[in-house]
Scaffold this motif. Structure first.
Motif, short mmCIF file in Angstrom:
data_model
loop_
_atom_site.label_atom_id
_atom_site.label_comp_id
_atom_site.label_asym_id
_atom_site.label_seq_id
_atom_site.Cartn_x
_atom_site.Cartn_y
_atom_site.Cartn_z
N UNK A 139 11.46 -8.80 -6.38
CA UNK A 139 11.82 -10.19 -6.68
C UNK A 139 11.73 -11.11 -5.47
N UNK A 140 11.14 -10.63 -4.40
CA UNK A 140 11.04 -11.40 -3.16
C UNK A 140 9.57 -11.56 -2.77
N UNK A 141 9.24 -12.59 -2.00
CA UNK A 141 7.87 -12.68 -1.47
C UNK A 141 7.60 -11.54 -0.51
N UNK A 142 6.33 -11.17 -0.37
CA UNK A 142 6.00 -10.03 0.48
C UNK A 142 4.69 -10.27 1.21
N UNK A 143 4.52 -9.54 2.31
CA UNK A 143 3.25 -9.46 3.03
C UNK A 143 2.91 -7.99 3.23
N UNK A 144 1.63 -7.67 3.18
CA UNK A 144 1.15 -6.30 3.29
C UNK A 144 0.26 -6.16 4.52
N UNK A 145 0.50 -5.14 5.33
CA UNK A 145 -0.36 -4.80 6.46
C UNK A 145 -1.09 -3.49 6.14
N UNK A 146 -2.17 -3.24 6.85
CA UNK A 146 -2.94 -2.02 6.64
C UNK A 146 -2.69 -1.03 7.77
N UNK A 147 -2.75 0.27 7.41
CA UNK A 147 -2.63 1.35 8.38
C UNK A 147 -3.78 2.32 8.23
N UNK A 148 -3.71 3.42 8.96
CA UNK A 148 -4.83 4.36 8.99
C UNK A 148 -5.03 5.10 7.68
N UNK A 149 -4.04 5.09 6.77
CA UNK A 149 -4.22 5.72 5.47
C UNK A 149 -4.91 4.82 4.47
#
Length: 283
Positions: free
Chosen positions: A71-81
């Motif tokens: 129910x909250x805004x989000x940001x996504x980062x990328x990793x080695x997987x």
């Protein structure tokens, strides 16, 4: 006060496939339920990479389904997987820079948040910030000027004393250090290490977080590394003009919780007060 939730290293898999002895989606669903119930007043949720275990398209579909409940805004980062193209196909609206890297900024309550993409071009487990990504970061920092910055990325740029993980850190960390030198970086938030760690790097405070799935055992200076099923965490960062406070929350804990009664001051001269208190609280 700015309130940020950090979650990391989801290692989501296709439906029905476990990861190191647990169900990654079940763990993420539990984290989201806890965040919704306990921290609905947070400004943002940041997931700092390894969204998928092996970059499969069906894993990103699982992530989409899970995030519908958040129910909250989000940001996504990328990793080695992760797999950048499959991720962007599943999340076409996620902000990216002009080169296609999953990098962005946001300003909240006077704080500038920067999200970096450290997924290596060759798919290796070590992190990478190429010329294009570092140039983008430098330009964003130039625009921000002297204002405070919170920096989120998957790979740490320093050793932690666990040989395997140290071999998989961000490559050429001195290049990132050069870009950050003299900037007002208040705190750096990492994933990748599957451990709760805090310290400073070149004078910049940092924190690292346990995964929502398995962890790396604390075997300092020892090879081989070992995995374990210590409890998963998410973090709650409380940011004010004066401080950055990071709490680590074991959201799967189901044990007893006791009401707290303050203990008597230890400088009380009458020792009977201590005995009376201990007897009253013995049960």
């Amino acid at each position: 006060m700015l309130k940020i939730i950090q979650v990391t290293d989801l290692h989501l898999t296709p439906p029905g496939i476990q990861h190191v002895g647990c169900d990654p989606r079940q763990r993420l669903d539990a984290a989201i339920a806890s965040i919704n119930a306990e921290h609905a007043d947070a400004d943002l949720v940041v997931i700092t990479g390894d969204l998928a275990a092996l970059g499969q398209a069906t894993a990103y579909q699982q992530l989409r389904e899970c995030l519908v409940e958040l129910r909250l805004p989000f940001r996504l980062c990328l990793g080695n997987g992760d797999h950048r193209a499959r991720f962007r196909a599943a999340f076409p609206d996620v902000p990216a820079d002009e080169s296609g890297f999953v990098q962005s900024t946001v300003q909240i309550d006077g704080q500038h948040l920067i999200f970096l993409d450290t997924l290596a071009a060759d798919g290796s487990h070590s992190g990478e910030l190429c010329d294009a990504r570092l140039s983008w970061l430098k330009h964003r920092l130039d625009e921000i000027g002297a204002a405070p910055v919170l920096l989120f990325l998957h790979h740490p740029p320093f050793p932690i004393g666990i040989p395997l993980l140290d071999s998989l850190a961000l490559k050429s960390p001195e290049r990132l250090a050069s870009v950050l030198a003299g900037r007002n970086i208040r705190h750096m938030f990492f994933g990748h290490l599957h451990r709760a760690i805090a310290g400073s790097w070149n004078g910049i405070p940092f924190s690292v977080l346990r995964s929502t799935v398995s962890q790396f055992s604390l075997r300092l200076g020892v090879d081989p590394a070992a995995r374990c099923l210590e409890a998963p965490f998410y973090a709650i960062a409380l940011v004010s003009p004066e401080s950055v406070v990071v709490h680590f929350h074991d959201y799967t804990y189901e044990g007893p919780v006791f009401e707290y009664s303050p203990v008597p001051a230890v400088i009380v001269d009458d020792e009977s007060i201590a005995y009376t208190f201990q007897q009253a609280n013995a049960s």
